[in-house]
Design a protein around this motif. Structure first.
Motif, short mmCIF file in Angstrom:
data_model
loop_
_atom_site.label_atom_id
_atom_site.label_comp_id
_atom_site.label_asym_id
_atom_site.label_seq_id
_atom_site.Cartn_x
_atom_site.Cartn_y
_atom_site.Cartn_z
N ASP A 127 0.87 -1.19 -0.03
CA ASP A 127 0.01 -0.12 0.04
C ASP A 127 0.86 1.28 0.01
OD1 ASP A 127 -2.82 -1.15 0.34
OD2 ASP A 127 -1.85 -1.95 2.09
N LEU A 128 2.11 1.00 0.68
CA LEU A 128 3.03 2.27 0.66
C LEU A 128 4.36 1.69 0.58
CD1 LEU A 128 3.47 5.40 1.19
CD2 LEU A 128 3.89 4.62 3.30
N VAL A 129 5.23 2.32 -0.33
CA VAL A 129 6.76 1.99 -0.37
C VAL A 129 7.51 3.20 0.51
CG1 VAL A 129 8.74 1.66 -1.70
CG2 VAL A 129 6.48 0.88 -2.62
N ILE A 130 8.45 2.52 1.47
CA ILE A 130 8.93 3.44 2.06
C ILE A 130 10.42 3.33 1.41
CG2 ILE A 130 10.05 4.37 4.20
CD1 ILE A 130 7.72 2.77 5.83
N ALA A 131 10.79 4.33 0.62
CA ALA A 131 12.21 4.14 -0.27
C ALA A 131 13.11 4.82 0.37
CB ALA A 131 11.86 4.59 -1.63
N VAL A 132 14.25 4.11 0.78
CA VAL A 132 15.17 4.73 1.80
C VAL A 132 16.48 4.60 0.94
CG1 VAL A 132 16.84 4.02 3.94
CG2 VAL A 132 14.09 3.18 3.77
#
Length: 454
Positions: free
Chosen positions: A295-300
């Motif tokens: 649902d959400l990508v936390i791109a680090v």
């Protein structure tokens, strides 16, 4: 099955100060009389000495006699508020079996409530969701459904469909009776309005289902940017192994957190780079798959101007997009559908970061408060719904999609008989949601998810 009298502990497993035993069925009054000698007045808590058939003491307990149909199940029922020790519970259970009652199956009390008209199927499903609720938002959604909010909408649509069907049948049965021309126009107008309402209800971005099941946030990025450290920091416990060696995380690791009142599964994924062996390659493949489904990508990324831009790492001057191409493989792309949030880790080391990135240090905790607030805001925006209650079950969605298709067919039908048939099928699809028609084949599956005693 309703001829049986059933019982179960409703207060959960394990030793406790108080345990609640529920009894329901036609022999409840006789069973209760056998246990306590004298049945107490209806709906008045009474202290009674409970004994087995041989007169042996079992417990001193509070007893409630709840004659039907005004009980939870619609049957004669009783509740025993017992001391919660295992010996007491085993003794009471043995005495109940000896008196002819049997242990309840999962969800059997609520199933009987549905079968006796005490609730519709959407409300019965809400009972399960309320018991399973982990967060405030889930609890509120389940309570709203239990209060009949969804069932009221679907029954209202069904009532309007019945009126439409009656008018359509009149057009078929009395073609030569000079019915007012506005009758057919009214049918078509109401059909269009009803179809629009169903379509709008379906077009909810699955907010209710997302809240009920929980969201998935995938943490992605190149190796050694601190993805595992970030997951550990957000979970406030050690979920993943942290190491300076690239490629430590080979598989997707999951942990459950609550953000903005919404349950969220955080997924720590393998570092995205050109794999050095087949095991790492499989980890990268799984990372891409989880990112595409999330649902959400936390791109680090990290506070390091020399860090190369890798697959799934948002790049560019505005920091708002993904770099879809790997440096070496033009097919190395991701599904752009999920929402994403760019996070720059290792703030404590200094260095440049992409624009629009949230600057944090998973090691020192700097910036984590802002990140949690942003993640909570994202979780709420993906699940909150204004106005009408949202869809909460895939079963409801499937039935509504069928109803919408039938309403479309009714609007375009060439013959009045075909329009009437589409209306009947749309009405039947709505009835399956509330349980008024054709649900016998799904009851076993639906109620098997419930706990014993509910």
């Amino acid at each position: 099955m309703d001829a049986d009298t059933i019982f179960a502990v409703a207060s959960g497993a394990g030793r406790a100060a108080i345990a609640v035993m529920r009894i329901s069925g036609p022999a409840t009054r006789a069973v209760l009389a056998g246990l306590c000698g004298r049945v107490p007045p209806p709906r008045r808590a009474s202290l009674r000495r409970l004994r087995d058939a041989d007169g042996g003491d079992l417990d001193r307990a509070m007893v409630l006699w709840l004659p039907g149909p005004g009980s939870y199940t619609g049957e004669d029922s009783a509740e025993l508020y017992l001391h919660g020790g295992r010996s007491v519970l085993h003794g009471i259970a043995d005495a109940l079996v000896a008196s002819g009652a049997r242990p309840a199956e999962p969800g059997e009390f609520t199933r009987r409530a549905f079968l006796h008209g005490r609730m519709d199927l959407t409300e019965a499903e809400a009972v399960h969701d309320l018991v399973a609720a982990e967060t405030t938002a889930q609890r509120r959604q389940a309570l709203r459904q239990l209060d009949g909010a969804l069932g009221t909408i679907y029954r209202g649509w069904a009532d309007r469909l019945r009126l439409l069907l009656a008018e359509q049948e009149a057009l078929i049965d009395f073609p030569d009776e000079d019915l007012p021309p506005e009758v057919e126009a009214r049918v078509l107008g109401e059909l269009a309005a009803l179809h629009g309402e169903v379509a709008a209800h379906l077009n909810d971005n699955r907010r209710g289902e997302r809240l009920r099941e929980g969201l998935v946030f995938a943490v992605t990025g190149p190796p050694n940017v601190g993805k595992s450290s970030l997951v550990n920091a957000l979970a406030e416990r050690d979920v993943a192994i942290v190491s300076p060696r690239p490629g430590t995380t080979r598989d997707a690791l999951e942990t459950r957190v609550v953000l903005g009142g919404v349950p969220v599964t955080l997924v720590d994924t393998a570092g995205l780079r050109e794999a050095t062996d087949e095991i790492e390659a499989e980890g990268v493949r799984r990372a891409r798959a989880r990112a595409a489904e999330a649902d959400l990508v936390i791109a680090v990324t990290a506070h390091d101007p020399l860090l190369p831009c890798g697959p799934l790492l948002p790049c560019g001057d505005d920091g708002a997009g993904y770099n879809g191409d790997s440096p070496k493989n033009g097919d190395d792309k991701i599904n752009p559908a999920p929402h994403h949030l760019l996070v720059a880790n290792k703030r404590d080391l200094g260095g440049a970061i992409p624009a629009a990135a949230i600057s944090i240090s998973a090691r020192t905790g700097e910036g984590l408060h802002e990140l949690r607030a942003r993640l909570a805001e994202a979780a709420r925006s993906l699940t909150e719904s204004a106005g009408a209650p949202p869809l909460t079950q895939a079963r409801h969605r499937a039935a509504l999609l069928e109803a919408a298709a039938r309403l479309t067919g009714a609007q375009t039908a060439d013959l009045p008989e075909l329009r009437a048939e589409d209306l009947r099928l749309a009405l039947r699809a709505l009835g399956r949601i509330t349980g008024s028609v054709g649900v016998e084949d799904i009851l076993d599956t639906l109620f098997a998810r419930f706990c014993i005693g509910k």
